[in-house]
Design a protein around this motif. Structure first.
Motif, PDB file in Angstrom:
ATOM      1  N   LEU A 168     -16.005 -13.179   2.472  1.00 22.34           N
ATOM      2  CA  LEU A 168     -16.148 -12.694   1.085  1.00 22.34           C
ATOM      3  C   LEU A 168     -17.376 -11.798   0.912  1.00 22.34           C
ATOM      4  O   LEU A 168     -18.433 -12.094   1.466  1.00 22.34           O
ATOM      5  CB  LEU A 168     -16.246 -13.939   0.192  1.00 22.34           C
ATOM      6  CG  LEU A 168     -16.626 -13.839  -1.282  1.00 22.34           C
ATOM      7  CD1 LEU A 168     -15.971 -14.984  -2.042  1.00 22.34           C
ATOM      8  CD2 LEU A 168     -18.122 -13.846  -1.506  1.00 22.34           C
ATOM      9  N   LEU A 200      -9.835 -17.199  -3.605  1.00 22.45           N
ATOM     10  CA  LEU A 200     -10.074 -16.980  -2.179  1.00 22.45           C
ATOM     11  C   LEU A 200      -9.031 -17.713  -1.316  1.00 22.45           C
ATOM     12  O   LEU A 200      -8.545 -17.173  -0.312  1.00 22.45           O
ATOM     13  CB  LEU A 200     -11.495 -17.431  -1.810  1.00 22.45           C
ATOM     14  CG  LEU A 200     -11.884 -17.295  -0.347  1.00 22.45           C
ATOM     15  CD1 LEU A 200     -11.873 -15.830   0.102  1.00 22.45           C
ATOM     16  CD2 LEU A 200     -13.271 -17.892  -0.086  1.00 22.45           C
ATOM     17  N   SER A 220      -6.300 -15.876   1.007  1.00 20.05           N
ATOM     18  CA  SER A 220      -6.270 -16.181   2.439  1.00 20.05           C
ATOM     19  C   SER A 220      -4.851 -16.521   2.880  1.00 20.05           C
ATOM     20  O   SER A 220      -4.422 -16.132   3.968  1.00 20.05           O
ATOM     21  CB  SER A 220      -7.228 -17.329   2.756  1.00 20.05           C
ATOM     22  OG  SER A 220      -8.541 -16.982   2.379  1.00 20.05           O
ATOM     23  N   TYR A 276     -10.609  -8.464  -7.395  1.00 18.88           N
ATOM     24  CA  TYR A 276     -10.816  -8.327  -5.953  1.00 18.88           C
ATOM     25  C   TYR A 276      -9.669  -7.572  -5.300  1.00 18.88           C
ATOM     26  O   TYR A 276      -8.585  -7.452  -5.867  1.00 18.88           O
ATOM     27  CB  TYR A 276     -10.970  -9.701  -5.284  1.00 18.88           C
ATOM     28  CG  TYR A 276      -9.720 -10.556  -5.241  1.00 18.88           C
ATOM     29  CD1 TYR A 276      -8.766 -10.402  -4.241  1.00 18.88           C
ATOM     30  CD2 TYR A 276      -9.481 -11.532  -6.202  1.00 18.88           C
ATOM     31  CE1 TYR A 276      -7.619 -11.193  -4.195  1.00 18.88           C
ATOM     32  CE2 TYR A 276      -8.347 -12.326  -6.172  1.00 18.88           C
ATOM     33  CZ  TYR A 276      -7.416 -12.152  -5.166  1.00 18.88           C
ATOM     34  OH  TYR A 276      -6.280 -12.926  -5.136  1.00 18.88           O
ATOM     35  N   ALA A 289      -7.963  -7.661  -1.258  1.00 23.34           N
ATOM     36  CA  ALA A 289      -8.057  -8.474  -0.040  1.00 23.34           C
ATOM     37  C   ALA A 289      -7.016  -8.045   0.976  1.00 23.34           C
ATOM     38  O   ALA A 289      -5.925  -7.585   0.627  1.00 23.34           O
ATOM     39  CB  ALA A 289      -7.851  -9.952  -0.397  1.00 23.34           C
ATOM     40  N   TYR A 294     -12.108 -10.417   1.778  1.00 24.90           N
ATOM     41  CA  TYR A 294     -11.975 -10.590   0.330  1.00 24.90           C
ATOM     42  C   TYR A 294     -13.111  -9.830  -0.342  1.00 24.90           C
ATOM     43  O   TYR A 294     -14.265 -10.227  -0.232  1.00 24.90           O
ATOM     44  CB  TYR A 294     -12.043 -12.093   0.049  1.00 24.90           C
ATOM     45  CG  TYR A 294     -11.951 -12.542  -1.390  1.00 24.90           C
ATOM     46  CD1 TYR A 294     -10.715 -12.792  -1.979  1.00 24.90           C
ATOM     47  CD2 TYR A 294     -13.089 -12.777  -2.151  1.00 24.90           C
ATOM     48  CE1 TYR A 294     -10.617 -13.253  -3.284  1.00 24.90           C
ATOM     49  CE2 TYR A 294     -13.008 -13.241  -3.459  1.00 24.90           C
ATOM     50  CZ  TYR A 294     -11.766 -13.470  -4.012  1.00 24.90           C
ATOM     51  OH  TYR A 294     -11.666 -13.938  -5.307  1.00 24.90           O
ATOM     52  N   ARG A 317     -14.778  -8.739  -3.581  1.00 19.08           N
ATOM     53  CA  ARG A 317     -14.884  -8.918  -5.037  1.00 19.08           C
ATOM     54  C   ARG A 317     -15.429  -7.627  -5.635  1.00 19.08           C
ATOM     55  O   ARG A 317     -16.302  -6.987  -5.053  1.00 19.08           O
ATOM     56  CB  ARG A 317     -15.835 -10.057  -5.375  1.00 19.08           C
ATOM     57  CG  ARG A 317     -15.485 -11.364  -4.737  1.00 19.08           C
ATOM     58  CD  ARG A 317     -16.499 -12.441  -5.056  1.00 19.08           C
ATOM     59  NE  ARG A 317     -16.451 -12.865  -6.428  1.00 19.08           N
ATOM     60  CZ  ARG A 317     -17.492 -12.856  -7.257  1.00 19.08           C
ATOM     61  NH1 ARG A 317     -18.663 -12.418  -6.852  1.00 19.08           N
ATOM     62  NH2 ARG A 317     -17.364 -13.279  -8.489  1.00 19.08           N
TER      63      ARG A 317
END
Ligand code: WAQ
Ligand code: MG
Length: 256
Positions: A78, A175, A179, A203, A205, A211, A213
């Motif tokens: 992250l 998150l 994932s 975000y 990803a 990830y 933000r």
């Protein structure tokens, strides 16, 4: 859990009201042990009842036994990018996404979803090349479910997020979801804006970018938001949806 509210519109020239759209208030999903089912149910109902999007008039809680053994997915690394405005944030996101192979058509298509006030319950599936919407139900979208994190990884994650002063449920859940999504081979990238009026960090990803933000994707008080998964043009949409909705996945720090 999903919570919604029926909107009522004034009929022009009369004092009567007619049914409007059903407004999505909040949703949440997870995996837990048998012993924690009642506790989890209570937590989810309390969440539904105290949401910044409003008070729901309908809450649905679905509890299903999982017989299949969960597979694991690596938690994405992250990072936070400070952006000064929604325009600045979108320019950052668009640059990252084009690097990942998302076409400008697909970017335009995603912005229509992310900026819409008619928020969906799930995510839109968009072809990364043509920008075409791929999910069968465009009002609902695809809801990622059956996801969680293992106990050790959760502790480690809490420590890391605490150091960054972002150890909260919103970040943790997003998150974990990102994932699971990034571990699907046919998904090129994801982008998310919260539909909560008081949450302005979004975000993007993917497996290669991690990830990322992005602050200030929208202004305080705005009700729009959504999620978009960019998929490979020739992928089997039905298979992707079944995997996102039904495959139990547990996020972990490493596969060891
Ligand atoms: N599956 C698919 N789409 C979902 C799901 C799900 N399980 N949950 C939410 N969505 C979609 C839906 O369209 C919502 O309108 C939209 O995403 C936003 O949901 O690092 O809070 O629960 O600081 O408002 C991101 C930033 C916060 C976190 C995400 O999303 C951070 C957030 P929300
Ligand atoms: Mg929300």
């Amino acid at each position: 859990m999903r919570a919604s509210k029926q909107a009522w519109n004034k009929i022009p020239g009369s004092s009567h009201l007619e049914k409007g759209n059903k407004i999505h208030i909040s949703g949440a999903e997870g995996i837990c042990e048998d012993a924690d089912i009642s506790k989890m149910g209570r937590i989810l109902i309390d969440r539904a009842l105290s949401h910044s999007r409003g008070t729901p008039d309908k809450i649905i809680v679905t509890i299903e036994k999982i017989s299949e053994r969960p597979v694991s997915a690596l938690l994405l690394p992250l990072r936070t990018f400070e952006c000064s405005s929604p325009e600045d944030a979108w320019s950052f996101i668009a640059t990252q996404l084009s690097r990942l192979g998302v076409s400008s058509r697909a970017l335009r298509s995603s912005l229509r979803v992310l900026k819409s006030n008619k928020t969906m319950r799930g995510a839109a599936l968009i072809s990364a090349l043509s920008g075409r919407r791929m999910e069968p139900d465009r009002m609902r979208g695809v809801r990622v479910s059956r996801l969680g994190i293992d106990t050790e990884s959760e502790k480690k994650l809490a420590r890391r997020l605490s150091r960054l002063h972002i150890n909260n449920l919103t970040v943790k859940e997003a998150l974990i979801l990102a994932s699971k999504v990034a571990s699907c081979n046919d998904i090129v990238a994801e982008v998310c804006f919260s539909d909560d009026p008081d949450y302005t960090t979004g975000y993007l990803a993917s497996r290669s970018s991690g990830y990322l933000r992005t602050t200030n994707v929208k202004h305080q008080g705005e009700m729009h938001g959504g999620r978009v998964f960019f998929v490979n043009e020739k992928s089997d949409t039905e298979k992707i949806i079944a995997w996102l909705e039904k495959k139990p996945v547990i996020a972990v720090f490493s596969n060891e």
